[in-house]
Design a protein around this motif. Sequence first.
Motif, PDB file in Angstrom:
ATOM      1  N   ALA A  18       7.454   3.426 -51.948  1.00 54.34           N
ATOM      2  CA  ALA A  18       7.212   2.279 -51.067  1.00 54.34           C
ATOM      3  C   ALA A  18       7.814   2.601 -49.720  1.00 54.34           C
ATOM      4  O   ALA A  18       8.987   2.931 -49.614  1.00 54.34           O
ATOM      5  CB  ALA A  18       7.856   1.016 -51.649  1.00 54.34           C
ATOM      6  N   VAL A  19       7.004   2.531 -48.690  1.00 57.66           N
ATOM      7  CA  VAL A  19       7.450   2.919 -47.361  1.00 57.66           C
ATOM      8  C   VAL A  19       7.134   1.798 -46.393  1.00 57.66           C
ATOM      9  O   VAL A  19       6.034   1.261 -46.390  1.00 57.66           O
ATOM     10  CB  VAL A  19       6.739   4.218 -46.907  1.00 57.66           C
ATOM     11  CG1 VAL A  19       7.281   4.661 -45.566  1.00 57.66           C
ATOM     12  CG2 VAL A  19       6.924   5.315 -47.935  1.00 57.66           C
ATOM     13  N   GLY A  20       8.067   1.418 -45.552  1.00 55.37           N
ATOM     14  CA  GLY A  20       7.828   0.383 -44.556  1.00 55.37           C
ATOM     15  C   GLY A  20       7.181   0.977 -43.327  1.00 55.37           C
ATOM     16  O   GLY A  20       7.346   2.148 -43.023  1.00 55.37           O
ATOM     17  N   ALA A  21       6.465   0.145 -42.581  1.00 53.04           N
ATOM     18  CA  ALA A  21       5.779   0.624 -41.386  1.00 53.04           C
ATOM     19  C   ALA A  21       5.809  -0.441 -40.316  1.00 53.04           C
ATOM     20  O   ALA A  21       5.733  -1.627 -40.600  1.00 53.04           O
ATOM     21  CB  ALA A  21       4.337   0.988 -41.701  1.00 53.04           C
ATOM     22  N   ALA A  32       5.235  -7.252 -35.585  1.00 49.42           N
ATOM     23  CA  ALA A  32       4.529  -6.203 -36.303  1.00 49.42           C
ATOM     24  C   ALA A  32       5.348  -5.730 -37.485  1.00 49.42           C
ATOM     25  O   ALA A  32       6.574  -5.773 -37.465  1.00 49.42           O
ATOM     26  CB  ALA A  32       4.246  -5.025 -35.367  1.00 49.42           C
ATOM     27  N   GLY A  33       4.679  -5.244 -38.497  1.00 47.93           N
ATOM     28  CA  GLY A  33       5.342  -4.679 -39.657  1.00 47.93           C
ATOM     29  C   GLY A  33       4.382  -4.548 -40.811  1.00 47.93           C
ATOM     30  O   GLY A  33       3.395  -5.276 -40.905  1.00 47.93           O
ATOM     31  N   CYS A  34       4.651  -3.601 -41.688  1.00 47.84           N
ATOM     32  CA  CYS A  34       3.810  -3.452 -42.874  1.00 47.84           C
ATOM     33  C   CYS A  34       4.562  -2.680 -43.941  1.00 47.84           C
ATOM     34  O   CYS A  34       5.630  -2.118 -43.689  1.00 47.84           O
ATOM     35  CB  CYS A  34       2.486  -2.768 -42.553  1.00 47.84           C
ATOM     36  SG  CYS A  34       2.606  -0.989 -42.397  1.00 47.84           S
ATOM     37  N   ILE A  59      -1.861  -1.102 -48.588  1.00 54.07           N
ATOM     38  CA  ILE A  59      -1.356  -1.434 -47.254  1.00 54.07           C
ATOM     39  C   ILE A  59      -1.122  -2.935 -47.206  1.00 54.07           C
ATOM     40  O   ILE A  59      -2.042  -3.725 -47.432  1.00 54.07           O
ATOM     41  CB  ILE A  59      -2.365  -1.036 -46.163  1.00 54.07           C
ATOM     42  CG1 ILE A  59      -2.723   0.449 -46.257  1.00 54.07           C
ATOM     43  CG2 ILE A  59      -1.836  -1.384 -44.772  1.00 54.07           C
ATOM     44  CD1 ILE A  59      -3.902   0.840 -45.388  1.00 54.07           C
ATOM     45  N   LYS A  60       0.113  -3.347 -46.916  1.00 57.50           N
ATOM     46  CA  LYS A  60       0.433  -4.771 -46.795  1.00 57.50           C
ATOM     47  C   LYS A  60       0.898  -5.062 -45.367  1.00 57.50           C
ATOM     48  O   LYS A  60       1.824  -4.425 -44.861  1.00 57.50           O
ATOM     49  CB  LYS A  60       1.530  -5.158 -47.783  1.00 57.50           C
ATOM     50  CG  LYS A  60       1.857  -6.653 -47.760  1.00 57.50           C
ATOM     51  CD  LYS A  60       2.868  -7.008 -48.836  1.00 57.50           C
ATOM     52  CE  LYS A  60       3.131  -8.511 -48.849  1.00 57.50           C
ATOM     53  NZ  LYS A  60       4.100  -8.885 -49.912  1.00 57.50           N
ATOM     54  N   GLY A 110       0.973 -11.026 -44.487  1.00 56.19           N
ATOM     55  CA  GLY A 110       1.210 -11.009 -45.926  1.00 56.19           C
ATOM     56  C   GLY A 110       0.030 -10.519 -46.735  1.00 56.19           C
ATOM     57  O   GLY A 110       0.135 -10.380 -47.961  1.00 56.19           O
ATOM     58  N   ALA A 111      -1.106 -10.226 -46.086  1.00 56.47           N
ATOM     59  CA  ALA A 111      -2.290  -9.772 -46.812  1.00 56.47           C
ATOM     60  C   ALA A 111      -2.208  -8.275 -47.103  1.00 56.47           C
ATOM     61  O   ALA A 111      -1.570  -7.514 -46.376  1.00 56.47           O
ATOM     62  CB  ALA A 111      -3.549 -10.083 -46.014  1.00 56.47           C
TER      63      ALA A 111
END
Length: 522
Positions: A18-21, A32-34, A59-60, A110-111
């Motif tokens: 799991a990697v944040g973006a 921004a964030g994912c 991708i979230k 959140g999608a």
Amino acid sequence: MRYRTTTLTVAGGLLLAAVGAVVLPTTAQAAAGCQVTYTIANEWTNSPGQGGFTANVTIKNLGDALSSWNLGFTFPGGQQVTQGWSATWSQSGANVTAASMSYNGSLGTGASTDIGFNGNWTGSNPKPTTFTLNGVTCNGTTTSPSASPSRSASPSPSVSPSKSTSPSASPSTSPSTSPSSPPPGSAPKLKVSGNKLVTSTGATYRLLGVNRSGGEFACIQGNGIWDGPMDQASINAMRTWKVRTVRVPLNEECWLGTSNVQAAYGGTNYQNAVKSYVNLLISSGITPIVEMHWNYGQYTGPSAGCSDVKATCQKPMPDAQYAPSFWTGVANAFKGNDAVIFDLFNEPYPERATGSAATGWACWRDGGTCSGISYQVAGFQSLVNAVRATGATNVIMIGGLAYANDLTQWLQYKPTDSQNNIAAFAHIYNFNTCSNTSCYDSQLAPVAQQVPLSLTEIGENDCAHGFVDTLMNWADGRGVGYLGWTWNTWNCSTGPSLISDYNGTPTAFGQGVKDRLATVSS
């Protein structure tokens, strides 16, 4: 078909990261964030030091809404994408990009959206360590964008399909190039109208094609998820036969991820692999039928396929312990996409256990405690209810008794359906009791006059096609669909199987099905 128990060998593994973006939005003040989850759903070895794999990527979006996205990452081990789905995939050197499609570009806060690909590896298959989304390096936080976004991988020409194989019962070669381009457009949404299946425009649609076995047995045997390649090239080979429907047998325990299934081949990994293949079929214009083939529950009575409580063979009926959860999960996965058909159970034979057709049909519909069956049975009415409780409106198919070969009281015991969207199916082989035109006329024709009927498994165990030729003649004359068993490279005199390799080279039996599809399908 109920006797497939081949044991396979596969080198496999599970990889999850799991990697944040951070996402660069279109306005300077937007948040921004994912989060990106990269999972290797299946991995295999073709020869020492090299092999293939299937990866699923979720991708979230954690920031403000996006209207489109572009994911980028770099392979650390020289891997190559061979075929992707649910995005436009490109690769230049080690840099990979995946651009959103028209239907999944919008991501609200959140999608999530799921994409995936097949790839090849040499030496090892390490996971990517850094992801970018819309040009910003992933760092796991929700922030406002900086003035100078990080640079993502530059666009490059789209990747075309290349060789990709999965473990199979015997060595075989998957297509090295796409035999033909997939048809334009996606598979149509379907519904029941009288005794026909129709599209959203009202056009009659007959189910014509093949079965694709593997998902029912490989996972429970600990040998992977599939038997052979499940990529675009293998689907394109099907299209050279004018296949427009593919039935996909599944395993109840593998979908649910019970303790009897290796984690690498069950639960989320299995579900993602199924979803990916179904989506690939739909995007190729092929109607998928997802079907529960093997289920949990011990049965040792007449015609028992095994004494194992695990889902390792054909049982007489679905079990009440897991089957409703299976269909709740499958229905939730595909509800809203009426291109997908639900086949509730492969080959019921409760009458063998209960001792008569009358008690067999009652068990078939109502379930509960059925004489001769040690586990609590989920009758088909309860499974129809489970599907509809999710809000799914998909077409539901149900077979009859005697391994789906007997439809004599199907209309009498047909479950009620709030959507009035139930179709019938039968399985017909040369060794079945109902295997001649007289029986088809007396048992199958009355059902076909009332509801859509498809012969979702047809075949013969002599590696010829004289029997199915006669059967297909009968079906063509009555608007009944049919699917050959099976698109796997097995011995056609014991399988039976349609092909000798995944390029679509037909066996002698398969040649008859291929020739017929060429004249009646599209």
